[in-house]
Design a protein around this motif. Structure first.
Motif, PDB file in Angstrom:
ATOM      1  N   ALA A   1      45.889  31.168  45.034  1.00 19.93           N
ATOM      2  CA  ALA A   1      46.175  31.577  43.655  1.00 19.93           C
ATOM      3  C   ALA A   1      45.749  33.023  43.455  1.00 19.93           C
ATOM      4  O   ALA A   1      44.878  33.536  44.168  1.00 19.93           O
ATOM      5  N   GLU A   2      46.355  33.692  42.507  1.00 18.76           N
ATOM      6  CA  GLU A   2      46.011  35.085  42.209  1.00 18.76           C
ATOM      7  C   GLU A   2      44.523  35.238  41.884  1.00 18.76           C
ATOM      8  O   GLU A   2      43.902  36.234  42.235  1.00 18.76           O
ATOM      9  N   ASN A   3      43.927  34.231  41.273  1.00 18.96           N
ATOM     10  CA  ASN A   3      42.514  34.300  40.877  1.00 18.96           C
ATOM     11  C   ASN A   3      41.609  33.509  41.832  1.00 18.96           C
ATOM     12  O   ASN A   3      40.556  33.021  41.440  1.00 18.96           O
ATOM     13  N   ALA A   4      42.006  33.402  43.105  1.00 18.99           N
ATOM     14  CA  ALA A   4      41.222  32.665  44.100  1.00 18.99           C
ATOM     15  C   ALA A   4      39.809  33.234  44.220  1.00 18.99           C
ATOM     16  O   ALA A   4      39.588  34.427  44.041  1.00 18.99           O
ATOM     17  N   VAL A   5      38.852  32.352  44.515  1.00 19.94           N
ATOM     18  CA  VAL A   5      37.454  32.748  44.700  1.00 19.94           C
ATOM     19  C   VAL A   5      36.977  32.174  46.029  1.00 19.94           C
ATOM     20  O   VAL A   5      37.151  30.990  46.297  1.00 19.94           O
ATOM     21  N   LEU A   6      36.384  33.017  46.856  1.00 23.15           N
ATOM     22  CA  LEU A   6      35.818  32.582  48.127  1.00 23.15           C
ATOM     23  C   LEU A   6      34.321  32.831  48.094  1.00 23.15           C
ATOM     24  O   LEU A   6      33.874  33.975  48.027  1.00 23.15           O
ATOM     25  N   ASN A   7      33.548  31.742  48.079  1.00 21.36           N
ATOM     26  CA  ASN A   7      32.093  31.860  48.122  1.00 21.36           C
ATOM     27  C   ASN A   7      31.688  32.110  49.559  1.00 21.36           C
ATOM     28  O   ASN A   7      31.861  31.258  50.417  1.00 21.36           O
ATOM     29  N   ASN A   8      31.164  33.283  49.812  1.00 22.01           N
ATOM     30  CA  ASN A   8      30.846  33.747  51.142  1.00 22.01           C
ATOM     31  C   ASN A   8      29.409  33.379  51.503  1.00 22.01           C
ATOM     32  O   ASN A   8      28.481  33.841  50.859  1.00 22.01           O
TER      33      ASN A   8
ATOM     34  N   ASP B   1      25.989  37.764  48.941  1.00 20.90           N
ATOM     35  CA  ASP B   1      25.497  37.291  47.653  1.00 20.90           C
ATOM     36  C   ASP B   1      26.616  37.067  46.640  1.00 20.90           C
ATOM     37  O   ASP B   1      26.531  36.182  45.805  1.00 20.90           O
ATOM     38  N   GLU B   2      27.631  37.882  46.704  1.00 24.64           N
ATOM     39  CA  GLU B   2      28.711  37.828  45.718  1.00 24.64           C
ATOM     40  C   GLU B   2      29.959  37.185  46.310  1.00 24.64           C
ATOM     41  O   GLU B   2      30.308  37.453  47.461  1.00 24.64           O
ATOM     42  N   PRO B   3      30.667  36.348  45.554  1.00 26.33           N
ATOM     43  CA  PRO B   3      31.914  35.765  46.049  1.00 26.33           C
ATOM     44  C   PRO B   3      33.019  36.823  46.099  1.00 26.33           C
ATOM     45  O   PRO B   3      32.954  37.843  45.410  1.00 26.33           O
ATOM     46  N   LEU B   4      34.005  36.573  46.938  1.00 26.23           N
ATOM     47  CA  LEU B   4      35.202  37.414  46.959  1.00 26.23           C
ATOM     48  C   LEU B   4      36.139  36.857  45.896  1.00 26.23           C
ATOM     49  O   LEU B   4      36.366  35.647  45.828  1.00 26.23           O
ATOM     50  N   ILE B   5      36.682  37.734  45.084  1.00 26.42           N
ATOM     51  CA  ILE B   5      37.526  37.298  43.968  1.00 26.42           C
ATOM     52  C   ILE B   5      38.901  37.946  44.090  1.00 26.42           C
ATOM     53  O   ILE B   5      39.013  39.147  44.310  1.00 26.42           O
ATOM     54  N   GLY B   6      39.936  37.126  43.949  1.00 26.22           N
ATOM     55  CA  GLY B   6      41.308  37.608  43.983  1.00 26.22           C
ATOM     56  C   GLY B   6      41.995  37.301  45.298  1.00 26.22           C
ATOM     57  O   GLY B   6      41.378  37.264  46.360  1.00 26.22           O
ATOM     58  N   ARG B   7      43.287  37.028  45.207  1.00 26.89           N
ATOM     59  CA  ARG B   7      44.091  36.651  46.377  1.00 26.89           C
ATOM     60  C   ARG B   7      43.982  37.664  47.499  1.00 26.89           C
ATOM     61  O   ARG B   7      43.756  37.300  48.650  1.00 26.89           O
ATOM     62  N   GLU B   8      44.100  38.954  47.193  1.00 33.13           N
ATOM     63  CA  GLU B   8      44.070  39.982  48.232  1.00 33.13           C
ATOM     64  C   GLU B   8      42.762  39.968  49.015  1.00 33.13           C
ATOM     65  O   GLU B   8      42.758  40.031  50.242  1.00 33.13           O
ATOM     66  N   SER B   9      41.644  39.877  48.309  1.00 33.67           N
ATOM     67  CA  SER B   9      40.324  39.859  48.962  1.00 33.67           C
ATOM     68  C   SER B   9      40.140  38.620  49.830  1.00 33.67           C
ATOM     69  O   SER B   9      39.626  38.706  50.950  1.00 33.67           O
ATOM     70  N   VAL B  10      40.571  37.476  49.324  1.00 40.91           N
ATOM     71  CA  VAL B  10      40.428  36.228  50.065  1.00 40.91           C
ATOM     72  C   VAL B  10      41.298  36.240  51.318  1.00 40.91           C
ATOM     73  O   VAL B  10      40.851  35.874  52.407  1.00 40.91           O
ATOM     74  N   VAL B  11      42.539  36.687  51.200  1.00 49.97           N
ATOM     75  CA  VAL B  11      43.446  36.742  52.348  1.00 49.97           C
ATOM     76  C   VAL B  11      42.907  37.707  53.403  1.00 49.97           C
ATOM     77  O   VAL B  11      42.910  37.399  54.599  1.00 49.97           O
ATOM     78  N   GLU B  12      42.417  38.860  52.996  1.00 52.10           N
ATOM     79  CA  GLU B  12      41.862  39.831  53.941  1.00 52.10           C
ATOM     80  C   GLU B  12      40.669  39.246  54.697  1.00 52.10           C
ATOM     81  O   GLU B  12      40.558  39.390  55.919  1.00 52.10           O
ATOM     82  N   ALA B  13      39.791  38.553  53.997  1.00 48.43           N
ATOM     83  CA  ALA B  13      38.627  37.936  54.642  1.00 48.43           C
ATOM     84  C   ALA B  13      39.065  36.864  55.630  1.00 48.43           C
ATOM     85  O   ALA B  13      38.547  36.781  56.750  1.00 48.43           O
ATOM     86  N   LYS B  14      40.028  36.045  55.238  1.00 47.52           N
ATOM     87  CA  LYS B  14      40.508  34.976  56.112  1.00 47.52           C
ATOM     88  C   LYS B  14      41.166  35.550  57.368  1.00 47.52           C
ATOM     89  O   LYS B  14      40.941  35.054  58.468  1.00 47.52           O
ATOM     90  N   GLN B  15      41.939  36.604  57.224  1.00 44.70           N
ATOM     91  CA  GLN B  15      42.574  37.237  58.380  1.00 44.70           C
ATOM     92  C   GLN B  15      41.535  37.816  59.331  1.00 44.70           C
ATOM     93  O   GLN B  15      41.671  37.724  60.553  1.00 44.70           O
ATOM     94  N   THR B  16      40.477  38.397  58.785  1.00 45.68           N
ATOM     95  CA  THR B  16      39.404  38.956  59.609  1.00 45.68           C
ATOM     96  C   THR B  16      38.709  37.856  60.407  1.00 45.68           C
ATOM     97  O   THR B  16      38.469  38.005  61.604  1.00 45.68           O
ATOM     98  N   VAL B  17      38.409  36.733  59.754  1.00 47.03           N
ATOM     99  CA  VAL B  17      37.766  35.613  60.445  1.00 47.03           C
ATOM    100  C   VAL B  17      38.655  35.111  61.570  1.00 47.03           C
ATOM    101  O   VAL B  17      38.179  34.859  62.687  1.00 47.03           O
ATOM    102  N   HIS B  18      39.951  34.983  61.321  1.00 50.80           N
ATOM    103  CA  HIS B  18      40.872  34.492  62.352  1.00 50.80           C
ATOM    104  C   HIS B  18      40.954  35.436  63.546  1.00 50.80           C
ATOM    105  O   HIS B  18      41.171  34.991  64.666  1.00 50.80           O
TER     106      HIS B  18
END
Length: 77
Positions: free
Chosen positions: A3-10, A14-31
């Motif tokens: 979702a556009e307002n996705a939240v990823l608790n990292n 300390d701070e969650p990643l907020i927003g689709r772009e940030s979450v997708v970028e983090a997921k791609q990096t992990v992969h």
């Protein structure tokens, strides 16, 4: 997928990643860096949970995540 307002608790920050772009970028990096596989996803009207396995070299982490709670088990390969 997110979702556009996705939240990823990292768990590493300390701070969650907020927003689709940030979450997708983090997921791609992990992969790129580790083997991440989702084992099971449960969805209901108000709650969702995901079980995943993450492996980076000889370290393995498995976790169930749900809104407001997490349960983690880590073990060597």
């Amino acid at each position: 997928m997110f979702a556009e307002n996705a939240v990823l608790n990292n768990p590493l920050g300390d701070e969650p990643l907020i927003g689709r772009e940030s979450v997708v970028e983090a997921k791609q990096t992990v992969h790129r860096l580790a083997d991440l596989s989702y084992k099971e996803i449960l969805s209901g009207e108000t709650h969702h949970a995901a079980s995943f396995r993450l492996q980076l070299e000889d370290t393995v982490a498995t976790q169930w995540t749900t809104p407001g709670a997490t349960r983690t088990a880590r073990s060597p390969r």
